[in-house]
Write an enzyme that holds these catalytic residues in place. Structure first.
Site, PDB file in Angstrom:
ATOM      1  N   ARG A  78       0.810  -1.102  -0.029  1.00 17.15           N
ATOM      2  CA  ARG A  78       0.105  -0.004  -0.062  1.00 17.15           C
ATOM      3  C   ARG A  78       0.749   1.216   0.052  1.00 17.15           C
ATOM      4  O   ARG A  78       1.993   1.296   0.804  1.00 17.15           O
ATOM      5  CB  ARG A  78      -0.711  -0.085   1.427  1.00 17.15           C
ATOM      6  CG  ARG A  78      -1.783   1.146   1.358  1.00 17.15           C
ATOM      7  CD  ARG A  78      -2.867   0.845   0.493  1.00 17.15           C
ATOM      8  NE  ARG A  78      -4.134   1.751   0.971  1.00 17.15           N
ATOM      9  CZ  ARG A  78      -5.327   2.153   0.368  1.00 17.15           C
ATOM     10  NH1 ARG A  78      -5.200   1.523  -1.088  1.00 17.15           N
ATOM     11  NH2 ARG A  78      -6.167   2.650   0.958  1.00 17.15           N
ATOM     12  N   THR A 367      -9.845   0.245  -9.610  1.00 19.65           N
ATOM     13  CA  THR A 367      -8.763  -0.618  -9.101  1.00 19.65           C
ATOM     14  C   THR A 367      -9.074  -1.953  -9.858  1.00 19.65           C
ATOM     15  O   THR A 367      -9.824  -2.121 -10.775  1.00 19.65           O
ATOM     16  CB  THR A 367      -9.286  -0.726  -7.658  1.00 19.65           C
ATOM     17  OG1 THR A 367      -9.305   0.593  -7.145  1.00 19.65           O
ATOM     18  CG2 THR A 367      -8.529  -1.681  -6.891  1.00 19.65           C
ATOM     19  N   ASN A 387      -6.321   4.207  -7.046  1.00 22.55           N
ATOM     20  CA  ASN A 387      -7.236   4.691  -6.438  1.00 22.55           C
ATOM     21  C   ASN A 387      -8.473   5.427  -7.543  1.00 22.55           C
ATOM     22  O   ASN A 387      -9.300   4.555  -7.979  1.00 22.55           O
ATOM     23  CB  ASN A 387      -7.068   5.773  -5.454  1.00 22.55           C
ATOM     24  CG  ASN A 387      -8.259   6.085  -4.750  1.00 22.55           C
ATOM     25  OD1 ASN A 387      -9.125   5.278  -4.192  1.00 22.55           O
ATOM     26  ND2 ASN A 387      -8.383   7.431  -4.063  1.00 22.55           N
ATOM     27  N   GLY A 459     -13.916  -1.713  -6.713  1.00 23.10           N
ATOM     28  CA  GLY A 459     -15.067  -1.043  -6.420  1.00 23.10           C
ATOM     29  C   GLY A 459     -15.112  -0.447  -5.114  1.00 23.10           C
ATOM     30  O   GLY A 459     -16.293  -0.212  -4.561  1.00 23.10           O
TER      31      GLY A 459
HETATM   32  O1  DON Z   1      -8.161   0.984  -1.364  1.00 25.89           O
HETATM   33  C1  DON Z   1      -9.318   1.315  -1.565  1.00 25.89           C
HETATM   34  O2  DON Z   1     -10.067   0.725  -0.849  1.00 25.89           O
HETATM   35  C2  DON Z   1      -9.500   2.187  -2.576  1.00 25.89           C
HETATM   36  N1  DON Z   1      -8.425   3.011  -3.141  1.00 25.89           N
HETATM   37  C3  DON Z   1      -9.955   1.235  -3.595  1.00 25.89           C
HETATM   38  C4  DON Z   1     -10.398   1.998  -4.707  1.00 25.89           C
HETATM   39  C5  DON Z   1     -11.406   1.190  -5.834  1.00 25.89           C
HETATM   40  O3  DON Z   1     -11.656   0.220  -5.792  1.00 25.89           O
HETATM   41  C6  DON Z   1     -11.826   2.187  -7.099  1.00 25.89           C
HETATM   42  N2  DON Z   1     -12.514   1.297  -7.957  1.00 25.89           N
HETATM   43  N3  DON Z   1     -12.847   0.497  -8.112  1.00 25.89           N
END
Ligand code: DON
Length: 569
Positions: A78, A367, A387, A459
């Protein structure tokens, strides 16, 4: 439900991902003698070339893996906040969140983790039979020789024209200075190919200490960004113990904090396990009610207790305790919806001072999740991200890759929504070196001690519920993996107090019954100009199921994702 499509079957290895070229890259490495971990790296890097909206080397994510010898680990790559990041950095001088500051441009970026994560995977869990340079080669080749632009890629880029054109280097590479890429064209990414070649020649630390690092840090310095060479040099991926749970005799290995995904998933499974699910029928009113109530409770706790475990105390054991989860469902009423408004979080053992926070929601697919298994039974689930769609919009000049806007996953200000409508608490406040709370939920399900299901999804907050639905569709409703992935999804996340649903979720009568119980139901709104209305659907659960008797691998790509593919051999 419509007639069932077939899974892709194979007896050796299988890769499911958001693009066929990335799945092929993984299979190429498997066929060379690499294992699932080597293939995970090759697929991830190929996604950085073929799926630039989310595939990345400028972002971060998580891999949960289990080796055939029984070892398992979660690799946390991360992004981290730059050292000089501060709690109120996205507030204006009146103390309000400054629009766009945590989502657009350099200030939105966390220190990228993907290359460090892949290096950690290769060093400790790779087969040792394919070198670092070899696992990078399929991606370098795709960038250097070019890829054929698919209609979906052309559409994605065109739809982000206003966003990407704000940044000259992104305008040059991703919009070709206004001459938009068309479906069927070959698209060469020379700068990205050179970056990958530098990484092949000099190894992964090049990203953090070499030419690539200097390109990134110089651009930051020139444009008021925070990431320095010291930040890059200090970045490390972290090995974490996988989060373990069980559900009706199946073992679950999933992602611990700094993702909220694993804890919430295990909480929901724990609340469901003592109840009948199968006999309620798939997506009956009673089943949707039960699940919505379980989701509501898990998301309430998520908002309260979760953050980077290196900075805050997360009461993981208390939150997963069987008695605690029973207590959490004590006020469940089979015929009435609970009100989210005023609903308190639970009181798990080990919680520090309770914090108040509220969540809303808005989903999208920025994502990407992919799954890999090899002939030996090594298995890996990876979800990684920039993101937002195309991250913060900034392409590192000369390096050919986009940066993330993961800083927006932090609490910019308690009580104010982020990009995904999440309103979060103190545990997730910004601090230098801290990792923002995630919802990503890469997950392995084991049966009789061997991999049975590899799954996860993009998502935002819906990731956690998509993963729950795929798993329970298989375990409770005895669906095949393609049915489980295809089945319409629904989502509740405590606040706003509504069940969001995909088209054809259930009958109108069942919807009326749910409303009579006190639920609000919201169909996801269409985005203007969405040619496919695909925004009514969410997630991309690229999954693999393994039949324990025959060993057959069943790959199920998600039909919601236009270019996705399961490829096996
Ligand atoms: O880490 C997270 O929860 C978000 N940055 C994830 C973003 C995301 O899943 C966007 N699209 N689907």
């Amino acid at each position: 439900m419509r007639a069932q499509r077939h899974a892709v079957e194979s007896m050796h290895g299988m890769v499911t991902s958001a693009t066929a070229s990335a799945s092929e890259a993984g299979v190429e490495i498997l066929k060379k003698g690499g294992n699932a971990i080597d293939a995970t790296i090759a697929t991830g890097l190929a996604l950085a070339v073929t799926y630039p909206r989310a595939g990345n080397i400028g972002g971060g994510g998580f891999t949960v893996l289990r080796m055939a010898d029984g070892r398992s680990v979660a690799i946390d790559f991360r992004e981290r906040a730059p050292a000089s990041a501060t709690r109120d950095m996205y507030l204006d001088d009146k103390g309000n969140v400054a629009p766009g500051r945590s989502t657009i441009g350099r200030l939105a970026a966390g220190v990228p983790g993907t290359i460090a994560g892949f290096a950690e995977l290769h060093r400790n869990y790779g087969s040792g039979k394919v070198s670092w340079a070899e696992v990078l080669e399929p991606a370098r080749r795709l960038a250097h020789d070019g890829i054929i632009v698919t209609p979906a890629l052309a559409r994605d880029l065109a739809a982000s024209r206003n966003f990407l054109s704000q940044f000259p280097e992104s305008n040059r590479i991703f919009l070709r200075d206004g001459h938009l890429l068309q479906a069927g064209e070959r698209w060469i990414q020379e700068d990205l190919a050179c970056t990958l070649e530098r990484l092949q020649r000099q190894g992964p630390r090049e990203f953090y200490e070499g030419e690539t690092a200097r390109m990134l840090a110089n651009d930051m310095a020139r444009h008021g960004g925070l990431i320095t060479l010291d930040d890059l040099r200090a970045y490390r991926a972290v090995k974490r113990d996988v989060l373990r749970g069980s559900y009706r005799g199946f073992e679950i290995l999933t992602m611990p904090p700094p993702s909220s995904g694993g804890i919430a998933l295990l909480q929901m499974l724990g609340m469901l396990e003592s109840r009948e699910v199968a006999s309620l029928g798939h997506n009956s009113a009673a089943k949707i009610h039960l699940f919505a109530e379980v989701m509501r409770r898990a998301f309430r706790d998520r908002a309260e207790f979760l953050g980077d475990p290196d900075f805050v105390t997360v009461p993981t054991a208390g939150m997963l305790d069987r008695d605690y989860l029973k207590e959490r469902m004590a006020d469940f009423d089979p015929s009435h919806a609970t009100r989210s408004e005023g609903m308190a979080a639970g009181e798990p053992r080990g919680a520090s001072a309770a914090r108040r926070s509220i969540t809303g929601r808005r989903e999208s697919n920025e994502t990407t999740h992919y799954s890999v298994i090899d002939a030996q039974g090594n298995a890996a689930a990876t979800t990684y991200t920039l993101n937002g769609l195309f991250g913060n919009g900034v392409t590192v000049p000369g390096a050919g890759f986009l940066l993330n806007n993961e800083m927006d996953d932090f609490t910019s200000k308690v009580g104010v929504k982020n990009l995904y409508g999440l309103i979060q608490g103190e545990s997730n406040a910004i601090a230098g070196g801290k990792r923002p709370l995630s919802s990503m939920t890469p997950t392995l399900v084991l049966k009789d001690g061997a991999p049975f299901l590899i799954t996860g999804s993009p998502g935002g907050p819906t990731i956690i519920n998509t993963t729950l639905l795929v798993i329970t569709n298989i375990i409770d409703h005895s669906m095949k993996v393609t049915q489980a992935v295809d089945a319409p999804r629904f989502h509740h996340q405590w606040m706003p107090d509504t069940i969001n649903y995909e088209p054809f979720l259930t009958s109108l009568d069942s919807m009326r019954m749910l409303e009579a119980m006190g639920h609000r139901l919201t169909a996801r709104k269409l985005y203007p100009n969405d040619p496919e209305a695909s925004a009514r659907y969410w997630g991309d659960a690229e999954s693999i199921l393994i039949d324990s008797k025959s060993g057959t691998r069943f790959g199920a790509s998600d039909p919601r994702s236009a270019d996705s593919a399961a490829i096996g051999y």
